[in-house]
Motif scaffolding. Structure first.
Motif, PDB file in Angstrom:
ATOM      1  N   ALA A  56     -38.478  25.252  10.204  1.00 32.44           N
ATOM      2  CA  ALA A  56     -37.020  25.307  10.097  1.00 32.44           C
ATOM      3  C   ALA A  56     -36.392  25.507  11.471  1.00 32.44           C
ATOM      4  CB  ALA A  56     -36.597  26.418   9.139  1.00 32.44           C
ATOM      5  N   LEU A  57     -37.017  26.323  12.315  1.00 28.08           N
ATOM      6  CA  LEU A  57     -36.498  26.518  13.671  1.00 28.08           C
ATOM      7  C   LEU A  57     -36.582  25.222  14.480  1.00 28.08           C
ATOM      8  CD1 LEU A  57     -37.949  30.062  14.399  1.00 28.08           C
ATOM      9  CD2 LEU A  57     -35.531  29.463  14.079  1.00 28.08           C
ATOM     10  N   GLY A  58     -37.670  24.467  14.302  1.00 30.76           N
ATOM     11  CA  GLY A  58     -37.787  23.171  14.972  1.00 30.76           C
ATOM     12  C   GLY A  58     -36.734  22.195  14.487  1.00 30.76           C
ATOM     13  N   ALA A  59     -36.534  22.154  13.174  1.00 33.39           N
ATOM     14  CA  ALA A  59     -35.501  21.282  12.612  1.00 33.39           C
ATOM     15  C   ALA A  59     -34.129  21.689  13.127  1.00 33.39           C
ATOM     16  CB  ALA A  59     -35.542  21.337  11.086  1.00 33.39           C
ATOM     17  N   LYS A  60     -33.894  22.998  13.228  1.00 36.21           N
ATOM     18  CA  LYS A  60     -32.604  23.484  13.725  1.00 36.21           C
ATOM     19  C   LYS A  60     -32.376  23.042  15.164  1.00 36.21           C
ATOM     20  CE  LYS A  60     -29.587  27.472  14.270  1.00 36.21           C
ATOM     21  NZ  LYS A  60     -28.783  26.683  15.160  1.00 36.21           N
ATOM     22  N   ALA A  61     -33.416  23.058  15.985  1.00 36.71           N
ATOM     23  CA  ALA A  61     -33.274  22.616  17.370  1.00 36.71           C
ATOM     24  C   ALA A  61     -32.819  21.162  17.430  1.00 36.71           C
ATOM     25  CB  ALA A  61     -34.587  22.811  18.125  1.00 36.71           C
ATOM     26  N   ALA A  62     -33.401  20.329  16.584  1.00 34.35           N
ATOM     27  CA  ALA A  62     -33.003  18.916  16.543  1.00 34.35           C
ATOM     28  C   ALA A  62     -31.584  18.761  16.003  1.00 34.35           C
ATOM     29  CB  ALA A  62     -33.983  18.112  15.697  1.00 34.35           C
ATOM     30  N   ILE A  63     -31.242  19.551  15.012  1.00 40.35           N
ATOM     31  CA  ILE A  63     -29.898  19.516  14.427  1.00 40.35           C
ATOM     32  C   ILE A  63     -28.867  19.909  15.492  1.00 40.35           C
ATOM     33  CG2 ILE A  63     -28.379  20.679  12.763  1.00 40.35           C
ATOM     34  CD1 ILE A  63     -30.980  20.826  10.925  1.00 40.35           C
ATOM     35  N   ASP A  64     -29.166  20.997  16.212  1.00 40.89           N
ATOM     36  CA  ASP A  64     -28.266  21.447  17.281  1.00 40.89           C
ATOM     37  C   ASP A  64     -28.125  20.376  18.361  1.00 40.89           C
ATOM     38  OD1 ASP A  64     -28.023  23.872  15.922  1.00 40.89           O
ATOM     39  OD2 ASP A  64     -29.356  24.965  17.291  1.00 40.89           O
ATOM     40  N   PRO A  83     -38.094  37.341  11.459  1.00 42.75           N
ATOM     41  CA  PRO A  83     -36.928  38.110  11.930  1.00 42.75           C
ATOM     42  C   PRO A  83     -35.873  37.268  12.633  1.00 42.75           C
ATOM     43  CG  PRO A  83     -38.957  39.287  12.422  1.00 42.75           C
ATOM     44  CD  PRO A  83     -39.363  37.935  11.889  1.00 42.75           C
ATOM     45  N   GLU A  84     -36.282  36.299  13.461  1.00 39.46           N
ATOM     46  CA  GLU A  84     -35.292  35.479  14.164  1.00 39.46           C
ATOM     47  C   GLU A  84     -34.520  34.584  13.205  1.00 39.46           C
ATOM     48  OE1 GLU A  84     -38.681  35.477  14.571  1.00 39.46           O
ATOM     49  OE2 GLU A  84     -39.318  33.592  15.477  1.00 39.46           O
ATOM     50  N   VAL A  85     -35.148  34.176  12.117  1.00 41.48           N
ATOM     51  CA  VAL A  85     -34.453  33.362  11.124  1.00 41.48           C
ATOM     52  C   VAL A  85     -33.484  34.225  10.323  1.00 41.48           C
ATOM     53  CG1 VAL A  85     -34.756  31.982   9.025  1.00 41.48           C
ATOM     54  CG2 VAL A  85     -36.228  31.593  11.013  1.00 41.48           C
ATOM     55  N   VAL A  86     -33.917  35.422   9.948  1.00 40.78           N
ATOM     56  CA  VAL A  86     -33.018  36.340   9.237  1.00 40.78           C
ATOM     57  C   VAL A  86     -31.782  36.612  10.091  1.00 40.78           C
ATOM     58  CG1 VAL A  86     -32.790  38.680   8.307  1.00 40.78           C
ATOM     59  CG2 VAL A  86     -34.872  37.359   7.866  1.00 40.78           C
ATOM     60  N   GLU A  87     -31.962  36.770  11.393  1.00 40.00           N
ATOM     61  CA  GLU A  87     -30.835  36.990  12.294  1.00 40.00           C
ATOM     62  C   GLU A  87     -29.917  35.768  12.337  1.00 40.00           C
ATOM     63  OE1 GLU A  87     -28.295  39.151  14.364  1.00 40.00           O
ATOM     64  OE2 GLU A  87     -30.143  39.953  13.516  1.00 40.00           O
ATOM     65  N   LEU A  88     -30.495  34.571  12.385  1.00 39.00           N
ATOM     66  CA  LEU A  88     -29.684  33.350  12.367  1.00 39.00           C
ATOM     67  C   LEU A  88     -28.870  33.239  11.083  1.00 39.00           C
ATOM     68  CD1 LEU A  88     -32.188  30.752  13.894  1.00 39.00           C
ATOM     69  CD2 LEU A  88     -30.049  31.570  14.930  1.00 39.00           C
ATOM     70  N   ILE A  89     -29.453  33.658   9.976  1.00 39.37           N
ATOM     71  CA  ILE A  89     -28.732  33.639   8.700  1.00 39.37           C
ATOM     72  C   ILE A  89     -27.553  34.610   8.756  1.00 39.37           C
ATOM     73  CG2 ILE A  89     -28.885  34.184   6.241  1.00 39.37           C
ATOM     74  CD1 ILE A  89     -31.882  33.221   6.488  1.00 39.37           C
ATOM     75  N   LYS A  93     -25.875  30.773  11.198  1.00 35.78           N
ATOM     76  CA  LYS A  93     -26.414  29.602  11.890  1.00 35.78           C
ATOM     77  C   LYS A  93     -27.587  28.959  11.163  1.00 35.78           C
ATOM     78  CE  LYS A  93     -24.951  31.414  16.329  1.00 35.78           C
ATOM     79  NZ  LYS A  93     -25.405  31.944  17.627  1.00 35.78           N
ATOM     80  N   MET A  94     -27.972  29.530  10.042  1.00 32.58           N
ATOM     81  CA  MET A  94     -28.995  28.945   9.184  1.00 32.58           C
ATOM     82  C   MET A  94     -28.649  29.321   7.753  1.00 32.58           C
ATOM     83  SD  MET A  94     -33.050  28.852   9.752  1.00 32.58           S
ATOM     84  CE  MET A  94     -34.110  28.703   8.326  1.00 32.58           C
ATOM     85  N   THR A  95     -29.032  28.491   6.802  1.00 32.73           N
ATOM     86  CA  THR A  95     -28.602  28.681   5.426  1.00 32.73           C
ATOM     87  C   THR A  95     -29.396  29.750   4.696  1.00 32.73           C
ATOM     88  OG1 THR A  95     -28.002  26.351   5.397  1.00 32.73           O
ATOM     89  CG2 THR A  95     -28.072  27.488   3.278  1.00 32.73           C
TER      90      THR A  95
END
Length: 134
Positions: A56-64, A83-89, A93-95
């Motif tokens: 998901a973080l890789g996909a987010k990089a491409a999306i950004d 933890p970094e994904v929970v923070e993005l949520i 910045k993430m669903t």
């Protein structure tokens, strides 16, 4: 109506042929997908579900990099509750993500073993729920 982006793919999964399940693989797939399936072509991707948060973080990089915004242009979900994904949520910045509850899974495995050792029959499966992140 929810439609998979590749009508020729009858199982509706995009599979990482190298089995890396990595952020880099997901970023490459997403970059390619977004170049083919976008607003200009009239077939924009609206939902991405990844098998783990690294992907998901890789996909987010491409999306950004494509100038798209998660939560506005498309939705992005992962699994693992890193933890970094929970923070993005929390930052919007993430669903979403789910916690793959290894404690509940280990308990379910032990319960299954105990049942079999006690003379019971192995069930088709034991279910361990994903945990809700608070």
């Amino acid at each position: 109506e929810l439609v998979y982006f590749d009508a020729a793919n009858t199982d509706c999964y995009q599979v990482d042929q190298q089995g890396a399940w990595s952020a880099a693989a997901a970023q490459d797939y997403m970059k390619t997908n977004l170049s083919q399936f976008n607003e200009e072509n009239g077939n924009m991707i609206e939902l991405v579900i990844c098998n783990n948060d690294g992907m998901a973080l890789g996909a987010k990089a491409a999306i950004d990099a494509a100038g798209l915004v998660v939560g506005e242009d498309l939705y992005l979900l992962g699994v693992d509750a890193l933890p970094e994904v929970v923070e993005l949520i929390k930052e919007g910045k993430m669903t979403g993500t789910v916690l793959n509850d290894h404690i509940a899974q280990s308990h379910a495995a032990v319960d299954a073993a105990v049942d079999v050792l006690a003379g019971g029959e192995m069930q088709n499966y034991y279910w361990a729920n994903y945990a809700k992140i608070k």
